[in-house]
Structures are given as C-alpha cells and as structure tokens.
Design a protein around this motif. Sequence first.
Motif, PDB file in Angstrom:
ATOM      1  N   ARG A 199       8.011 -16.862  74.467  1.00 38.69           N
ATOM      2  CA  ARG A 199       8.847 -15.736  74.092  1.00 38.69           C
ATOM      3  C   ARG A 199       9.798 -15.720  74.824  1.00 38.69           C
ATOM      4  N   LYS A 200      11.453 -15.352  74.068  1.00 41.72           N
ATOM      5  CA  LYS A 200      12.397 -15.164  74.906  1.00 41.72           C
ATOM      6  C   LYS A 200      12.466 -13.726  75.151  1.00 41.72           C
ATOM      7  N   ARG A 201      12.613 -13.515  76.420  1.00 39.70           N
ATOM      8  CA  ARG A 201      12.359 -12.272  77.191  1.00 39.70           C
ATOM      9  C   ARG A 201      13.835 -11.803  77.155  1.00 39.70           C
ATOM     10  N   VAL A 202      13.853 -10.443  76.756  1.00 36.94           N
ATOM     11  CA  VAL A 202      15.013  -9.675  77.172  1.00 36.94           C
ATOM     12  C   VAL A 202      14.850  -8.545  77.913  1.00 36.94           C
ATOM     13  N   SER A 203      15.581  -8.355  78.990  1.00 44.98           N
ATOM     14  CA  SER A 203      15.197  -7.219  79.735  1.00 44.98           C
ATOM     15  C   SER A 203      16.069  -5.931  79.388  1.00 44.98           C
ATOM     16  N   CYS A 206      14.026 -15.881  58.871  1.00 47.12           N
ATOM     17  CA  CYS A 206      13.881 -16.331  60.210  1.00 47.12           C
ATOM     18  C   CYS A 206      14.333 -15.357  61.334  1.00 47.12           C
ATOM     19  N   VAL A 207      13.603 -14.673  61.750  1.00 48.25           N
ATOM     20  CA  VAL A 207      13.889 -13.813  62.873  1.00 48.25           C
ATOM     21  C   VAL A 207      15.024 -14.328  63.984  1.00 48.25           C
ATOM     22  N   GLU A 208      14.858 -15.432  64.487  1.00 45.06           N
ATOM     23  CA  GLU A 208      15.631 -15.755  65.565  1.00 45.06           C
ATOM     24  C   GLU A 208      17.000 -16.171  65.074  1.00 45.06           C
ATOM     25  N   HIS A 209      17.105 -16.445  63.754  1.00 48.16           N
ATOM     26  CA  HIS A 209      18.603 -16.565  63.079  1.00 48.16           C
ATOM     27  C   HIS A 209      19.235 -15.125  62.960  1.00 48.16           C
ATOM     28  N   SER A 249      12.097  -7.246  53.495  1.00 49.31           N
ATOM     29  CA  SER A 249      11.108  -6.364  53.888  1.00 49.31           C
ATOM     30  C   SER A 249      10.509  -7.189  55.152  1.00 49.31           C
ATOM     31  N   ILE A 250       9.875  -6.517  56.187  1.00 53.07           N
ATOM     32  CA  ILE A 250       9.405  -6.922  57.440  1.00 53.07           C
ATOM     33  C   ILE A 250       8.305  -8.132  57.091  1.00 53.07           C
ATOM     34  N   GLN A 251       7.544  -8.045  55.845  1.00 48.45           N
ATOM     35  CA  GLN A 251       6.719  -8.841  55.590  1.00 48.45           C
ATOM     36  C   GLN A 251       7.055 -10.468  55.101  1.00 48.45           C
ATOM     37  N   THR A 252       8.570 -10.468  54.776  1.00 45.24           N
ATOM     38  CA  THR A 252       9.299 -11.691  54.475  1.00 45.24           C
ATOM     39  C   THR A 252       9.762 -12.436  55.576  1.00 45.24           C
ATOM     40  N   ILE A 253       9.838 -11.795  56.701  1.00 44.46           N
ATOM     41  CA  ILE A 253      10.571 -12.559  58.189  1.00 44.46           C
ATOM     42  C   ILE A 253       9.334 -13.122  58.848  1.00 44.46           C
ATOM     43  N   TYR A 254       9.735 -14.147  59.089  1.00 47.39           N
ATOM     44  CA  TYR A 254       8.874 -15.141  60.083  1.00 47.39           C
ATOM     45  C   TYR A 254       9.420 -15.611  61.551  1.00 47.39           C
ATOM     46  N   SER A 255       8.589 -15.833  62.377  1.00 47.46           N
ATOM     47  CA  SER A 255       9.306 -16.342  63.661  1.00 47.46           C
ATOM     48  C   SER A 255       8.992 -17.763  63.950  1.00 47.46           C
ATOM     49  N   GLU A 256       9.878 -18.421  64.359  1.00 42.87           N
ATOM     50  CA  GLU A 256       9.744 -20.125  64.609  1.00 42.87           C
ATOM     51  C   GLU A 256       8.613 -20.261  65.807  1.00 42.87           C
ATOM     52  N   ALA A 257       8.264 -19.166  66.433  1.00 41.88           N
ATOM     53  CA  ALA A 257       7.275 -19.340  67.781  1.00 41.88           C
ATOM     54  C   ALA A 257       5.897 -19.669  67.311  1.00 41.88           C
ATOM     55  N   LEU A 258       5.572 -19.137  66.045  1.00 43.48           N
ATOM     56  CA  LEU A 258       4.448 -18.957  65.431  1.00 43.48           C
ATOM     57  C   LEU A 258       4.410 -20.095  64.392  1.00 43.48           C
ATOM     58  N   THR A 259       3.028 -20.608  63.911  1.00 43.27           N
ATOM     59  CA  THR A 259       3.013 -21.627  62.767  1.00 43.27           C
ATOM     60  C   THR A 259       2.284 -20.936  61.618  1.00 43.27           C
ATOM     61  N   SER A 260       2.049 -19.731  61.638  1.00 48.87           N
ATOM     62  CA  SER A 260       1.303 -19.140  60.568  1.00 48.87           C
ATOM     63  C   SER A 260       2.352 -18.639  59.388  1.00 48.87           C
ATOM     64  N   ALA A 261       1.992 -18.521  58.173  1.00 46.58           N
ATOM     65  CA  ALA A 261       3.019 -18.032  57.047  1.00 46.58           C
ATOM     66  C   ALA A 261       3.282 -16.747  57.417  1.00 46.58           C
ATOM     67  N   PRO A 262       4.697 -16.376  56.720  1.00 49.72           N
ATOM     68  CA  PRO A 262       5.101 -15.243  56.707  1.00 49.72           C
ATOM     69  C   PRO A 262       4.285 -14.348  56.227  1.00 49.72           C
ATOM     70  N   GLY A 263       4.138 -12.975  56.655  1.00 51.30           N
ATOM     71  CA  GLY A 263       3.462 -11.957  55.989  1.00 51.30           C
ATOM     72  C   GLY A 263       1.994 -12.018  56.781  1.00 51.30           C
ATOM     73  N   ALA A 264       1.601 -12.955  57.765  1.00 55.34           N
ATOM     74  CA  ALA A 264       0.289 -12.982  58.315  1.00 55.34           C
ATOM     75  C   ALA A 264       0.588 -11.936  59.465  1.00 55.34           C
ATOM     76  N   VAL A 265      -0.521 -11.152  59.924  1.00 51.10           N
ATOM     77  CA  VAL A 265      -0.452 -10.182  60.635  1.00 51.10           C
ATOM     78  C   VAL A 265       0.406 -10.569  62.056  1.00 51.10           C
ATOM     79  N   VAL A 300       4.094 -10.730  61.349  1.00 52.39           N
ATOM     80  CA  VAL A 300       4.867  -9.547  60.978  1.00 52.39           C
ATOM     81  C   VAL A 300       4.838  -8.730  62.667  1.00 52.39           C
ATOM     82  N   ARG A 301       3.895  -8.943  63.227  1.00 59.49           N
ATOM     83  CA  ARG A 301       3.895  -8.353  64.460  1.00 59.49           C
ATOM     84  C   ARG A 301       4.819  -8.982  65.561  1.00 59.49           C
ATOM     85  N   GLU A 302       5.287 -10.155  65.545  1.00 59.68           N
ATOM     86  CA  GLU A 302       5.988 -11.056  66.452  1.00 59.68           C
ATOM     87  C   GLU A 302       7.367 -10.710  65.858  1.00 59.68           C
ATOM     88  N   SER A 303       7.711 -10.804  64.578  1.00 56.44           N
ATOM     89  CA  SER A 303       9.098 -10.629  64.275  1.00 56.44           C
ATOM     90  C   SER A 303       9.478  -9.160  64.520  1.00 56.44           C
TER      91      SER A 303
END
Length: 455
Positions: free
Chosen positions: A42-46, A152-155, A172-188, A191-194
């Motif tokens: 994960r990219k860490r932002v302090s 894409c959340v990183e974008h 909505s937040i359910q359509t957003i995905y993060s490149e860090a994970l391989t599961s489909a958008p909307g998966a728990v 949603v949490r990571e994005s």
Amino acid sequence: MAKVRMLYVCSCCGSTQSKWAGQCNDCGEWNTMIETAPQSERKRVSFTPDGGAEVGIQSLHQVRLETETRTRTGIGELDRVLGGGLVHGSVILIGGDPGIGKSTLLTQTMAALADRLPCLYVTGEESLQQVSLRARRLGLTDHQLSLLSATCVEHIVTLAARQQPRVMVIDSIQTIYSEALTSAPGAVGQVRESAAQLVRYAKASGTALFLVGHVTKEGTLAGPRVLEHMVDTVLYFEGDSGERYRMIRAVKNRFGAVNELGVFAMTDVGLKPVSNPSAIFLSRHDEPVPGSIITVIREGSRPLLIEVQALADESHSSNPRRICLGLDSNRLNMLLAVMHRHGGIALYDQDVFVNVVGGVRVTETGADTALLLAALSSFKNRPLPTDLISFGEIGLAGEIRPVPNGQERLREAAKHGFKHAIIPKANMPKHGDNIDGLTITAVQRVSELVELANQ
Ligand code: TYD
Ligand code: MG
C-alpha cells in the motif's frame, strides 16, 4: 514484474492467511476471509487529522483550537443534517435505495458549491453524458463543476491531487476498484481498500468528500460495515422512491447531532428542500375512519405530525400476520401483548397491519399510544375523532411513560388545529402553561387508554 502475493484477512477475528478459505482457521466463522493488499504494497501517506505536522503528546488545554471551517452548501436541509454545513476534510457517506435521489442531490449540491469552490464529481456508474443530461434537466448547465468518469482509485487520487478540488463526490464507492487487489469492483475487500485510500486522501488534503453507497435488500449499506466506521458522517435516504417526499437522516455525525432529519420534495426540477415539514404527511380524512390517528414525533430538532394507520382483520392462519411499515414490528408484537395482558383486548385471531403514512420511519417510542389506539379503533371498527392526537411510550408493566419535549409537541398539534390530546400524565403541562384550544386527557395505564377508546 513480480507477482504480488495477496493476503486474506478474516473480517471477524482479523487473522490472516495466504490462501482463501471458506472458513476461518482461527475463529471458525464462515465466509469471512477477505482479500487485502499486504501492508508493504500500500502507498502510505502520513498525515495528522488536521493535515499539519506530526506532534507529540499534548494536554487538553494545550490543543490549539481552530474554528471549524464550515461551508454552507446552499441547500438548507442538507446543511441541517450535516450539523450546519460542510466541514473541510470530512468524509460523508450517503446511502439509499436506487432511484431515491442520491445523484440528483449531489449534482445540485456540487453545482451550488462550484461557484465558490473548486469541485470534482467522479462518476463510476454513469457516463459524462448522463450526468450532464441530468444537470440540464435540473437547469444547471453553465456551471464550473469538473466531471470525471473513472473507476480506478489510484487514477482518481492522482488526478484529484493535481486538480486539488475542495469538495469531491464519488458516485458510487461500489464501482471503484484498487489496482492493489485482484477481486472485482464491489467486492468487500475492494470497497474497503478504495474507501481507505480516498479517506486518506481527503484527510491529508483537507478535501470534503462525499461517498455514495448502495443499499442492499436488507436495507444496510452494501459492502462492509467498516465503511461506516471509516467516515465521519453517515447519511441515509429514507422514504419510498415512488413517493413525493424524501428524507435524509444522519445516523452518525462527528460534527453534529444524529437522527437529524432533512426533508425534500422530488419535483421535475430536482429535489426541493421542505423547510417546515411538520404537517406535510397529514392526509386529513373528510370523514372519521377507523384505524387512523395522528401522533407527534420528534425527529432531530423538529416536531413532526404523522398519521399512523392500523388494520385488524380476522385471520385464517394459525399464525396471524403482524406487518409494520415505518415502525418496528417487534414493537407492535410487544404492544399487542401489553394490550392483552393489561387492557384485556386479545387480537390473537387477527392479522394486524400498521403503516406510517408518507414513508416516514419512526425510530422513537413516542408513537406507542397512537399505535395501540389505531389498532383498537380498527378492531372495534370505531373511528377516532379527526381532531385527536396522541403520543406516549408504553412499558411492559402496562404503564404509560412520558416522552421528551411534550410541551413542544402539544403546541405543534394546537398550531395545526387539533382539539384533543391523549398523553402520558407526566407530560401534562404544569398549571398555568395551558395550551390554547387543546383539551388534554392524561393517562397513566394501558387500561385507561383502552377505556378511552371504548367511549
Ligand atoms: P437518481 O438521483 O439518479 O437516484 P440515485 O442516484 O439515488 O440512484 O434519480 C432519482 C429519481 O428521481 C430518478 O428515478 C428520476 C427522478 N428525478 C425526478 O423526478 N426529477 C428530477 O429532476 C431528476 C433529476 C430525477
Ligand atoms: Mg445514482
């Protein structure tokens, strides 16, 4: 590029495994293993919550108090549920059924804000044409609002960091995905990571962020409940998408009161705030009808007059039905048991249906007496007077307990022309505080209430 190994974290006990499994090895819960990016990936932002430099331990009086910077959105009812305006750096989750008006409200809000602040509307669900068509319907075409269609959340975070909006919407937040994970958008996990990345960005940059969340059939926010913990404010749309009135309730608010209710009317030019909603849900029957009574509830800081309807009908089932719309059905079961035990009226061979008119959801117990009176009136087929109101809480011992702000509720009823009130004895106005035009009957026990309904 080396393949990133995923971790699976149990959402119940928090233990981690390198492989997905149906059951957690540690706590034995089923279907709780959720894909998560390993920490190092994960990219860490302090940041600190106020966006400033890291500080050491301080005592309470040393903490520098800066006046909360709030921006009024220009939509009065939304400002009301937010606790007086939008706080910079705060994250607001808006949940609701499809078609209830989440996108409409946020388009209106952003257009109203875009004149004063740089705003960005990110849509993952609709195309830019659809958003712009809606804005045209709402009469909001020549606004400075920036739009982005991305998932894409990183974008999104990179573009936002460049454009630096002060207010941002993710629809909505359910359509957003993060490149860090391989599961489909909307998966728990997605949603949490994005959401986590967006929340981090909002806190670090001081951007106010609206996240739109979908609601499941059960009425809770789809995706993890943890989303509610991550954000500062959770707003829910209530009401039926077929009805004219829509309500927004604050169920969590770090910057204001909870259970505050904002009321809107859906018109052909979008959502219109209703600033004085106390009597909009009254249907006012010409003739008195059995099974209907008005009660005064208090939602947030305002009293609201609503009609409670009940229908008791002979049941042909060994298990009579108890159906509630807008009220808790366990409460109805409990009240019917109290009425049997302390009022001598048995409804075990009756189906009982209860409805709150206008799609309002009652969360307080002040409607108990009204609910019992409505059920009794339908059962006996005897209408209650149309100028009668009642409120009060009923206890298991058959006692009628007072509710907060009794005086204010009575005054509101009198203002709308009601002549009689049946209320708990402890809510009786003190000598000299009489309310003009209102005859008040005080009750202490359920048996007295049943007697009143029989008269
Ligand atoms: P929408 O805001 O897209 O709902 P959500 O984002 O919560 O899914 O749409 C709300 C509904 O309201 C939609 O069915 C169309 C209707 N509507 C109006 O009645 N008047 C209007 O001006 C607009 C824009 C929508
Ligand atoms: Mg929408």
